[in-house]
Design a protein around this motif. Structure first.
Motif, short mmCIF file in Angstrom:
data_model
loop_
_atom_site.label_atom_id
_atom_site.label_comp_id
_atom_site.label_asym_id
_atom_site.label_seq_id
_atom_site.Cartn_x
_atom_site.Cartn_y
_atom_site.Cartn_z
N GLY A 127 5.50 -81.26 36.85
CA GLY A 127 5.52 -80.02 36.07
C GLY A 127 5.55 -80.28 34.58
N ALA A 128 6.30 -81.30 34.16
CA ALA A 128 6.34 -81.64 32.74
C ALA A 128 4.98 -82.12 32.25
N MET A 129 4.29 -82.90 33.06
CA MET A 129 2.95 -83.37 32.67
C MET A 129 1.98 -82.20 32.53
N LEU A 130 2.08 -81.24 33.44
CA LEU A 130 1.22 -80.06 33.35
C LEU A 130 1.48 -79.28 32.08
N LEU A 131 2.75 -79.10 31.72
CA LEU A 131 3.09 -78.38 30.50
C LEU A 131 2.60 -79.13 29.26
N GLU A 132 2.70 -80.44 29.27
CA GLU A 132 2.24 -81.23 28.12
C GLU A 132 0.73 -81.16 27.97
N VAL A 133 0.01 -81.17 29.08
CA VAL A 133 -1.45 -81.04 29.01
C VAL A 133 -1.83 -79.68 28.44
N ARG A 134 -1.13 -78.65 28.87
CA ARG A 134 -1.42 -77.31 28.34
C ARG A 134 -1.10 -77.24 26.85
N SER A 158 -1.56 -82.97 15.39
CA SER A 158 -0.67 -82.91 16.54
C SER A 158 -0.87 -84.10 17.48
N PHE A 159 -2.11 -84.51 17.68
CA PHE A 159 -2.37 -85.68 18.52
C PHE A 159 -1.79 -86.94 17.88
N ARG A 160 -1.93 -87.06 16.57
CA ARG A 160 -1.40 -88.25 15.90
C ARG A 160 0.11 -88.32 16.04
N ARG A 161 0.79 -87.18 15.85
CA ARG A 161 2.25 -87.17 15.99
C ARG A 161 2.67 -87.47 17.43
N ALA A 162 1.99 -86.85 18.39
CA ALA A 162 2.36 -87.03 19.79
C ALA A 162 2.18 -88.48 20.23
N GLU A 163 1.08 -89.08 19.84
CA GLU A 163 0.83 -90.47 20.24
C GLU A 163 1.78 -91.43 19.53
N LYS A 164 2.07 -91.19 18.26
CA LYS A 164 2.98 -92.06 17.53
C LYS A 164 4.39 -91.98 18.12
N GLN A 165 4.87 -90.78 18.39
CA GLN A 165 6.21 -90.64 18.97
C GLN A 165 6.27 -91.18 20.39
N SER A 166 5.18 -91.07 21.14
CA SER A 166 5.17 -91.62 22.49
C SER A 166 5.21 -93.14 22.46
N ASN A 175 -11.48 -85.92 26.02
CA ASN A 175 -11.40 -87.32 26.41
C ASN A 175 -10.04 -87.91 26.05
N ARG A 176 -9.51 -87.54 24.89
CA ARG A 176 -8.18 -88.03 24.52
C ARG A 176 -7.10 -87.49 25.45
N ILE A 177 -7.25 -86.23 25.87
CA ILE A 177 -6.27 -85.65 26.80
C ILE A 177 -6.33 -86.37 28.14
N GLN A 178 -7.53 -86.72 28.61
CA GLN A 178 -7.64 -87.45 29.86
C GLN A 178 -6.96 -88.81 29.76
N ALA A 179 -7.11 -89.48 28.62
CA ALA A 179 -6.42 -90.75 28.42
C ALA A 179 -4.90 -90.57 28.41
N ILE A 180 -4.43 -89.50 27.78
CA ILE A 180 -2.99 -89.23 27.75
C ILE A 180 -2.48 -88.90 29.15
N GLN A 181 -3.27 -88.18 29.94
CA GLN A 181 -2.88 -87.91 31.31
C GLN A 181 -2.68 -89.20 32.10
N GLY A 182 -3.57 -90.16 31.90
CA GLY A 182 -3.41 -91.45 32.56
C GLY A 182 -2.13 -92.15 32.13
N GLN A 183 -1.79 -92.09 30.85
CA GLN A 183 -0.55 -92.68 30.37
C GLN A 183 0.66 -92.02 31.01
N MET A 184 0.65 -90.70 31.08
CA MET A 184 1.79 -89.99 31.66
C MET A 184 1.94 -90.30 33.15
N GLN A 185 0.82 -90.38 33.86
CA GLN A 185 0.89 -90.68 35.29
C GLN A 185 1.42 -92.10 35.52
#
Length: 277
Positions: free
Chosen positions: A147-154, A67-75, A230-240
């Motif tokens: 709100g979208a960022m919160l849902l994506e983190v969850r 799931s992380f691989r797909r999410a990062e590739k599509q992002s 740690n990967r989620i924290q990095a993704i949070q930074g990207q979204m912000q």
């Protein structure tokens, strides 16, 4: 998959070494199998629970890697489209196919709220220029993206509580099985009336298998839980960062519309004065 394979081998190598040392003559597999088979019912139940937790954790790890691989590739694909400076309407339609992209989800939420706000103001007809300042209206867009960022983190944290629970409880569950097995061994020693090493060692060794299996289930769970967090924290930074950039773009567009609206009002006002005279 290579990371999972390396971690799998790393986790299993201490167990293989321990098994080999435990039964140098009779064979490693037979020695551990005998200890598990000769353990008491409670210890076997504990071992079964630990094995189930371990299998569940490894299944969650494999799912999260995919799931992380797909999410990062599509992002990454979405961000390339975003950098091409296409119209937001076209970008919104193209982003529909990127359902696993967290950046696309943030964009869709912000752009949808932006459309609601602009349509609401356009439906009011004659709007004063002060109403087009944008601060209060754009705050709703910002909240929608938050709100979208919160849902994506969850969504990204799904199944991670299983890893955390296993890492925190598996050693204690294994210790419970060990304590129970040692209690049973000493009870049998009291019944037999003998306390030499030949009588004590087999029962204690069978009980200690529960602790070993508990650590075997907990260690990889803790490692992968920290890794994914740690990967989620990095993704949070990207979204912000992306949300801030999108907010700036929308704010510039809002200012541009405000200026256009002010000019239209200034051009209409002399005509109104002439007609009233």
């Amino acid at each position: 998959m290579s990371v999972v394979a390396m971690a799998f081998l790393t986790m299993f190598s201490p167990v293989w070494a321990t098994v080999a040392l435990a039964a140098p003559e009779a064979g490693a597999a037979n020695g551990v199998t005998d200890m598990i088979w000769n353990a008491g019912p409670m210890v076997k139940l504990v071992l079964l629970a630990l094995v189930a937790m371990s299998l569940g954790c490894w299944g969650a790890v494999l799912v999260k890697f995919k799931s992380f691989r797909r999410a990062e590739k599509q992002s990454e694909d979405f961000y390339e489209l975003y950098r091409q400076k296409k119209s937001f309407g076209l970008l919104y339609r193209e982003s529909q196919a990127l359902d696993e992209s967290y950046l696309a989800q943030v964009f869709r939420s912000g752009y949808t709220e932006w459309g609601r706000v602009t349509k609401m103001l356009e439906s009011l007809g004659s709007v004063e220029p002060a109403a087009w300042s944008g601060e209060e209206a754009l705050s709703t867009v910002e909240k929608a993206m938050e709100g979208a960022m919160l849902l994506e983190v969850r969504r990204l944290e799904r199944f991670l509580p299983l890893l955390a629970t296993t890492g925190n409880t598996a050693p204690f569950i294994g210790l419970f099985g060990t304590v129970w097995g040692i209690m049973t061994s000493f009870h049998h020693i009291g019944l037999k009336g003998a306390a030499n090493l030949a009588v004590v060692a087999p029962g204690i060794s069978e009980a200690l298998v529960a602790t070993a299996i508990g650590l075997f289930a907990a260690i990889p769970a803790v490692i992968f839980f920290n890794y994914f967090m740690n990967r989620i924290q990095a993704i949070q930074g990207q979204m912000q960062y992306f949300a801030g950039d999108l907010y700036a773009v929308l704010k510039r567009e809002w200012v541009r519309r405000s200026v256009v609206h002010s000019k239209e009002g200034a051009e209409e006002s002399p005509a109104v004065i002439r007609t009233t005279r």
